[in-house]
Design a protein around this motif. Structure first.
Motif, mmCIF file in Angstrom:
data_model
loop_
_atom_site.group_PDB
_atom_site.id
_atom_site.type_symbol
_atom_site.label_atom_id
_atom_site.label_comp_id
_atom_site.label_asym_id
_atom_site.label_seq_id
_atom_site.Cartn_x
_atom_site.Cartn_y
_atom_site.Cartn_z
ATOM 1 N N SER A 199 -3.932 -27.152 10.023
ATOM 2 C CA SER A 199 -3.624 -28.181 9.337
ATOM 3 C C SER A 199 -3.616 -27.844 7.561
ATOM 4 C CB SER A 199 -3.639 -29.533 9.765
ATOM 5 O OG SER A 199 -4.455 -29.906 9.789
ATOM 6 N N GLY A 200 -2.969 -28.871 6.987
ATOM 7 C CA GLY A 200 -3.387 -28.467 5.270
ATOM 8 C C GLY A 200 -3.304 -27.275 4.650
ATOM 9 N N THR A 201 -3.709 -27.185 3.890
ATOM 10 C CA THR A 201 -3.410 -25.671 2.939
ATOM 11 C C THR A 201 -4.870 -25.214 2.527
ATOM 12 O OG1 THR A 201 -1.330 -27.015 1.337
ATOM 13 C CG2 THR A 201 -2.287 -25.209 0.668
ATOM 14 N N LEU A 202 -4.644 -24.037 3.206
ATOM 15 C CA LEU A 202 -5.843 -23.457 2.716
ATOM 16 C C LEU A 202 -5.437 -22.324 1.602
ATOM 17 C CD1 LEU A 202 -8.094 -21.930 3.298
ATOM 18 C CD2 LEU A 202 -7.682 -20.279 4.359
ATOM 19 N N ALA A 203 -6.439 -22.265 0.640
ATOM 20 C CA ALA A 203 -6.344 -21.627 -1.115
ATOM 21 C C ALA A 203 -7.325 -21.220 -1.096
ATOM 22 C CB ALA A 203 -6.186 -23.143 -2.220
ATOM 23 N N THR A 204 -7.184 -19.679 -1.747
ATOM 24 C CA THR A 204 -8.390 -18.878 -1.532
ATOM 25 C C THR A 204 -8.592 -18.786 -3.364
ATOM 26 O OG1 THR A 204 -6.073 -17.312 -2.590
ATOM 27 C CG2 THR A 204 -6.564 -16.744 -0.243
ATOM 28 N N GLY A 205 -7.874 -19.321 -4.482
ATOM 29 C CA GLY A 205 -8.273 -19.263 -5.392
ATOM 30 C C GLY A 205 -8.593 -18.176 -5.965
ATOM 31 N N GLY A 206 -8.138 -17.036 -5.700
ATOM 32 C CA GLY A 206 -8.341 -15.518 -5.945
ATOM 33 C C GLY A 206 -9.490 -15.114 -5.959
ATOM 34 N N PHE A 207 -9.934 -15.447 -4.627
ATOM 35 C CA PHE A 207 -11.205 -14.977 -4.017
ATOM 36 C C PHE A 207 -10.674 -14.409 -2.566
ATOM 37 C CE2 PHE A 207 -12.856 -18.684 -6.794
ATOM 38 C CZ PHE A 207 -13.189 -17.249 -7.496
ATOM 39 N N ASN A 208 -11.619 -13.731 -2.239
ATOM 40 C CA ASN A 208 -11.821 -12.763 -0.587
ATOM 41 C C ASN A 208 -12.616 -13.736 0.448
ATOM 42 O OD1 ASN A 208 -10.872 -10.567 -2.639
ATOM 43 N ND2 ASN A 208 -12.410 -9.769 -2.314
ATOM 44 N N MET A 209 -11.820 -13.618 0.930
ATOM 45 C CA MET A 209 -12.194 -14.201 3.043
ATOM 46 C C MET A 209 -11.892 -12.832 3.638
ATOM 47 S SD MET A 209 -10.838 -16.538 5.465
ATOM 48 C CE MET A 209 -11.241 -17.903 4.350
ATOM 49 N N THR A 210 -13.442 -12.483 4.080
ATOM 50 C CA THR A 210 -13.595 -11.297 5.551
ATOM 51 C C THR A 210 -13.356 -12.216 6.724
ATOM 52 O OG1 THR A 210 -14.582 -10.349 3.594
ATOM 53 C CG2 THR A 210 -14.571 -9.977 5.959
ATOM 54 N N VAL A 211 -12.779 -11.436 7.507
ATOM 55 C CA VAL A 211 -12.342 -12.315 8.500
ATOM 56 C C VAL A 211 -12.401 -11.384 9.840
ATOM 57 C CG1 VAL A 211 -11.560 -14.916 7.453
ATOM 58 C CG2 VAL A 211 -10.029 -12.805 8.483
ATOM 59 N N ALA A 212 -12.846 -11.857 11.369
ATOM 60 C CA ALA A 212 -12.424 -10.724 12.029
ATOM 61 C C ALA A 212 -11.469 -10.833 12.925
ATOM 62 C CB ALA A 212 -14.056 -10.705 12.867
ATOM 63 N N ASN A 213 -10.586 -12.342 12.558
ATOM 64 C CA ASN A 213 -9.139 -12.272 13.562
ATOM 65 C C ASN A 213 -8.809 -13.610 12.733
ATOM 66 O OD1 ASN A 213 -9.783 -10.833 16.006
ATOM 67 N ND2 ASN A 213 -11.738 -11.982 16.100
#
Length: 222
Positions: A199-213
């Motif tokens: 729910s809500g909003t995920l904002a990357t802000g131009g940055f990176n997120m490294t995830v497995a799943n």
């Protein structure tokens, strides 16, 4: 119940079990071993000692009281059946451990180690980040010297905007719930397992997120 005016304050020197523990004003309970509590811990007096308090019930539990902050040497959350809530500030000078299956949920105004960072946060359970006041992030609500989050699930659950810290090492898994926008702090946020946008909003802000799943089951991303 540890009554006010108790002439000889009890000391826990061997592993013990209790249902509900209440420490009245003016009374002291010293824990120098392990005490496992299956119901509410209410501290209106003094909790002292070098041992470990374990919250391990079969239903919802609460840590509460008029004493603020409540002093813990070590605190372990082991209740895999329901949420363990916190509605008063506490200090944990040693280790806060969240075992598998637990959900630890402080109120939005509650801070752990409010005066200064101390101790270690670790485990394999779920911690909720609920703070939405000034600096609404994990490190302002859980103020520890050492963060070992690689096997923990961190849920940003605040009812408002929050910041997802990148200064605490890798997350085990990450849940985005609550309302408002959850914004990456800076640089790269690394998640060892699942990111769940619920729910809500995920904002990357131009940055990176490294995830497995990754899964999106109700939120939005910008």
């Amino acid at each position: 119940v540890i009554a006010s005016g108790t002439p000889f304050s009890p000391i826990i020197g061997a592993a013990s079990n209790a249902r509900k523990v209440t420490i009245n004003p003016g009374a002291t309970l010293t824990v120098n071993n392990t005490i496992t509590i299956s119901d509410t811990l209410e501290v209106n007096g003094t909790l002292a000692g070098t041992g470990t308090v374990v919250m391990n019930g079969a239903f919802r539990q609460l840590i509460t009281g008029t004493t603020t902050p409540i002093q813990f040497s070590n605190l372990t959350i082991s209740n895999a059946f329901d949420t363990v809530s916190l509605n008063t500030n506490i200090n944990v000078s040693g280790t806060l451990t969240l075992n598998t299956g637990v959900v630890f949920s402080p109120s939005a105004t509650t801070v752990i180690n409010n005066a200064a960072p101390a101790g270690t946060l670790t485990g394999t359970g779920v911690i909720r980040v609920t703070r939405i006041a000034a600096t609404p992030d994990l490190v302002s609500q859980y103020r520890f010297t050492t963060y070992t989050l690689g096997t923990l699930s961190v849920e940003y659950a605040g009812l408002g905007n929050q910041t997802i810290n990148n200064t605490v090492g890798n997350y085990g898994s990450l849940r985005i719930t609550g309302t408002g926008t959850k914004t990456l702090q800076a640089s790269t946020v690394t998640v060892n397992d699942l990111v769940s946008l619920e729910s809500g909003t995920l904002a990357t802000g131009g940055f990176n997120m490294t995830v497995a799943n990754w899964q999106n089951i109700g939120g939005s991303m910008t």
